[in-house]
Design a protein around this motif. Structure first.
Motif, PDB file in Angstrom:
ATOM      1  N   TYR A  80       0.858  -1.184   0.000  1.00 38.32           N
ATOM      2  CA  TYR A  80       0.000   0.000   0.000  1.00 38.32           C
ATOM      3  C   TYR A  80       0.890   1.228   0.000  1.00 38.32           C
ATOM      4  CZ  TYR A  80      -4.749  -1.655   0.767  1.00 38.32           C
ATOM      5  OH  TYR A  80      -5.984  -2.194   0.602  1.00 38.32           O
ATOM      6  N   GLU A 109      -0.674 -12.206  10.026  1.00 39.15           N
ATOM      7  CA  GLU A 109      -1.058 -11.108   9.131  1.00 39.15           C
ATOM      8  C   GLU A 109      -2.221 -10.325   9.726  1.00 39.15           C
ATOM      9  OE1 GLU A 109      -0.380  -9.000   7.051  1.00 39.15           O
ATOM     10  OE2 GLU A 109      -0.504  -9.794   5.022  1.00 39.15           O
ATOM     11  N   ASP A 110      -2.218  -9.026   9.492  1.00 36.64           N
ATOM     12  CA  ASP A 110      -3.317  -8.202  10.011  1.00 36.64           C
ATOM     13  C   ASP A 110      -4.591  -8.416   9.213  1.00 36.64           C
ATOM     14  OD1 ASP A 110      -2.260  -7.022   7.747  1.00 36.64           O
ATOM     15  OD2 ASP A 110      -2.014  -5.026   8.589  1.00 36.64           O
ATOM     16  N   ILE A 111      -4.528  -8.128   7.933  1.00 36.14           N
ATOM     17  CA  ILE A 111      -5.758  -8.128   7.136  1.00 36.14           C
ATOM     18  C   ILE A 111      -5.486  -8.645   5.723  1.00 36.14           C
ATOM     19  CG2 ILE A 111      -5.449  -5.695   6.475  1.00 36.14           C
ATOM     20  CD1 ILE A 111      -8.499  -5.383   6.765  1.00 36.14           C
ATOM     21  N   ASP A 113      -6.848  -8.349   2.153  1.00 30.83           N
ATOM     22  CA  ASP A 113      -7.784  -7.551   1.348  1.00 30.83           C
ATOM     23  C   ASP A 113      -7.878  -8.204  -0.025  1.00 30.83           C
ATOM     24  OD1 ASP A 113      -9.335  -5.610   0.234  1.00 30.83           O
ATOM     25  OD2 ASP A 113      -7.945  -3.959   0.499  1.00 30.83           O
ATOM     26  N   SER A 114      -7.023  -7.778  -0.975  1.00 25.58           N
ATOM     27  CA  SER A 114      -7.048  -8.451  -2.286  1.00 25.58           C
ATOM     28  C   SER A 114      -6.383  -9.819  -2.183  1.00 25.58           C
ATOM     29  CB  SER A 114      -6.314  -7.599  -3.318  1.00 25.58           C
ATOM     30  OG  SER A 114      -4.933  -7.578  -3.013  1.00 25.58           O
ATOM     31  N   GLY A 115      -5.510  -9.996  -1.205  1.00 26.41           N
ATOM     32  CA  GLY A 115      -4.757 -11.242  -1.065  1.00 26.41           C
ATOM     33  C   GLY A 115      -3.461 -11.246  -1.868  1.00 26.41           C
ATOM     34  N   LEU A 116      -3.213 -10.148  -2.585  1.00 27.93           N
ATOM     35  CA  LEU A 116      -2.020 -10.082  -3.435  1.00 27.93           C
ATOM     36  C   LEU A 116      -0.730 -10.172  -2.625  1.00 27.93           C
ATOM     37  CD1 LEU A 116      -3.063  -7.195  -5.848  1.00 27.93           C
ATOM     38  CD2 LEU A 116      -2.558  -9.556  -6.513  1.00 27.93           C
ATOM     39  N   THR A 117      -0.692  -9.454  -1.532  1.00 25.39           N
ATOM     40  CA  THR A 117       0.507  -9.449  -0.686  1.00 25.39           C
ATOM     41  C   THR A 117       0.780 -10.850  -0.165  1.00 25.39           C
ATOM     42  OG1 THR A 117      -0.267  -7.297   0.101  1.00 25.39           O
ATOM     43  CG2 THR A 117       1.606  -8.252   1.253  1.00 25.39           C
ATOM     44  N   LYS A 141     -11.246  -9.121   4.291  1.00 25.50           N
ATOM     45  CA  LYS A 141     -12.232  -8.317   3.555  1.00 25.50           C
ATOM     46  C   LYS A 141     -12.877  -9.196   2.488  1.00 25.50           C
ATOM     47  CE  LYS A 141     -11.033  -3.758   4.520  1.00 25.50           C
ATOM     48  NZ  LYS A 141     -10.269  -2.939   3.573  1.00 25.50           N
ATOM     49  N   PHE A 162     -12.570   0.791   4.306  1.00 31.99           N
ATOM     50  CA  PHE A 162     -11.223   0.996   4.817  1.00 31.99           C
ATOM     51  C   PHE A 162     -11.299   1.223   6.316  1.00 31.99           C
ATOM     52  CE2 PHE A 162      -7.240   3.130   5.692  1.00 31.99           C
ATOM     53  CZ  PHE A 162      -6.366   2.338   4.961  1.00 31.99           C
ATOM     54  N   VAL A 163     -10.550   0.426   7.075  1.00 33.23           N
ATOM     55  CA  VAL A 163     -10.604   0.504   8.534  1.00 33.23           C
ATOM     56  C   VAL A 163      -9.231   0.843   9.112  1.00 33.23           C
ATOM     57  CG1 VAL A 163     -12.577  -1.078   8.803  1.00 33.23           C
ATOM     58  CG2 VAL A 163     -10.253  -2.021   8.723  1.00 33.23           C
ATOM     59  N   ASP A 169      -3.295   1.252   9.709  1.00 29.44           N
ATOM     60  CA  ASP A 169      -3.092   2.702   9.611  1.00 29.44           C
ATOM     61  C   ASP A 169      -3.825   3.336   8.451  1.00 29.44           C
ATOM     62  OD1 ASP A 169      -1.400   1.543   7.536  1.00 29.44           O
ATOM     63  OD2 ASP A 169      -0.521   3.543   7.355  1.00 29.44           O
TER      64      ASP A 169
HETATM   65  P1  IMP Z   1      -3.781  -6.968   0.014  1.00 28.03           P
HETATM   66  O1  IMP Z   1      -2.523  -7.266  -0.720  1.00 28.03           O
HETATM   67  O2  IMP Z   1      -4.754  -6.190  -0.846  1.00 28.03           O
HETATM   68  O3  IMP Z   1      -4.424  -8.184   0.622  1.00 28.03           O
HETATM   69  O4  IMP Z   1      -3.399  -5.930   1.153  1.00 28.03           O
HETATM   70  C1  IMP Z   1      -2.972  -6.327   2.387  1.00 28.03           C
HETATM   71  C2  IMP Z   1      -2.377  -5.189   3.193  1.00 28.03           C
HETATM   72  O5  IMP Z   1      -3.001  -3.953   2.903  1.00 28.03           O
HETATM   73  C3  IMP Z   1      -2.649  -5.429   4.655  1.00 28.03           C
HETATM   74  O6  IMP Z   1      -1.618  -6.186   5.233  1.00 28.03           O
HETATM   75  C4  IMP Z   1      -2.759  -4.028   5.211  1.00 28.03           C
HETATM   76  O7  IMP Z   1      -1.515  -3.567   5.623  1.00 28.03           O
HETATM   77  C5  IMP Z   1      -3.283  -3.206   4.061  1.00 28.03           C
HETATM   78  N1  IMP Z   1      -4.739  -3.010   4.165  1.00 28.03           N
HETATM   79  C6  IMP Z   1      -5.725  -3.654   3.512  1.00 28.03           C
HETATM   80  N2  IMP Z   1      -6.944  -3.211   3.873  1.00 28.03           N
HETATM   81  C7  IMP Z   1      -6.722  -2.251   4.801  1.00 28.03           C
HETATM   82  C8  IMP Z   1      -7.594  -1.405   5.594  1.00 28.03           C
HETATM   83  O8  IMP Z   1      -8.832  -1.434   5.526  1.00 28.03           O
HETATM   84  N3  IMP Z   1      -6.970  -0.550   6.453  1.00 28.03           N
HETATM   85  C9  IMP Z   1      -5.619  -0.465   6.594  1.00 28.03           C
HETATM   86  N4  IMP Z   1      -4.776  -1.246   5.882  1.00 28.03           N
HETATM   87  C10 IMP Z   1      -5.324  -2.124   4.990  1.00 28.03           C
END
Ligand code: IMP
Length: 191
Positions: A80, A109-111, A113-117, A141, A162-163, A169
């Motif tokens: 991000y 892992e915290d969250i 979202d897309s799962g890409l990370t 998510k 977005f939380v 953060d």
């Molecule tokens: P992904 O690759 O889209 O799954 O993104 C994962 C990372 O994005 C998480 O480890 C978070 O650090 C950040 N992220 C995703 N959604 C949120 C949100 O709602 N608030 C804050 N950070 C987020």
């Protein structure tokens, strides 16, 4: 919501309370402890900074009470930018400090979202010859269903908003908020 804190004016509403987080962390730790009770060398927890720092601290302590011995490792990746939208680009900012070959790795892992990370991270950790790689994510998510990432342990399913808080953060702020909440729209308008 907490009273008298600097962030009160910025939070629109609480999505997950401090108490709910506390209970869920204990529950997740109990499941991981039961599944890994037989781990000969214990487990290696890999915290994904910075978002998972609160979760890692609480989860590791909860696991310590009933689980196998744990070693704590930290990785930092960026997916991000300075804002609320995913770039889809993963860059290692801090790598593991040790060899993970043959170890039972649990990614904290915290969250998702897309799962890409996460899908990128799992490939990376597997390439380093871990005996097994599992994921415990406190939040998920709805978009997480778009990419197939095997997340064995999930705390809460969140709406597609977005939380912030409990490590999460917005522009590096609100990580210390003890609950998870949604920011007021005016906060974004300030930037
Ligand atoms: P992904 O690759 O889209 O799954 O993104 C994962 C990372 O994005 C998480 O480890 C978070 O650090 C950040 N992220 C995703 N959604 C949120 C949100 O709602 N608030 C804050 N950070 C987020």
């Amino acid at each position: 919501m907490a009273d008298g804190s600097w962030y009160d004016a910025d939070i629109d509403r609480v999505i997950i309370s401090e108490e709910q987080i506390k209970e869920k962390v204990q529950e997740l730790a109990a499941k991981v402890a039961a599944d890994h009770a037989d781990a000969p060398d214990g487990v290696l927890l890999v915290c994904i900074l910075k978002g998972a720092l609160m979760f890692m601290a609480d989860f590791a302590r909860a696991l310590g009470k009933s689980g196998p011995p744990a070693e704590l490792e930290f990785m930092a990746v960026s997916s991000y930018g300075h804002g609320a939208t995913s770039s889809g680009v993963v860059r290692i900012l801090k790598d593991l400090d040790r060899d993970i070959a043959g170890r039972r790795v649990i990614v904290v892992e915290d969250i998702v979202d897309s799962g890409l990370t996460l899908s990128w991270l799992l490939r990376y950790l597997e390439s380093r010859k871990a005996a097994s790689v599992e994921v415990v994510a406190l939040f998920r998510k709805p978009d997480a269903n778009k990419v197939t990432v095997p997340v064995k342990y999930v705390g809460f399913d969140l709406p597609n908003e977005f939380v912030v808080g409990y490590g999460l953060d917005y522009a590096e702020r609100y990580r210390e908020v003890p609950f998870v909440g949604v920011l007021r729209p005016e906060v974004y308008a300030r930037d």
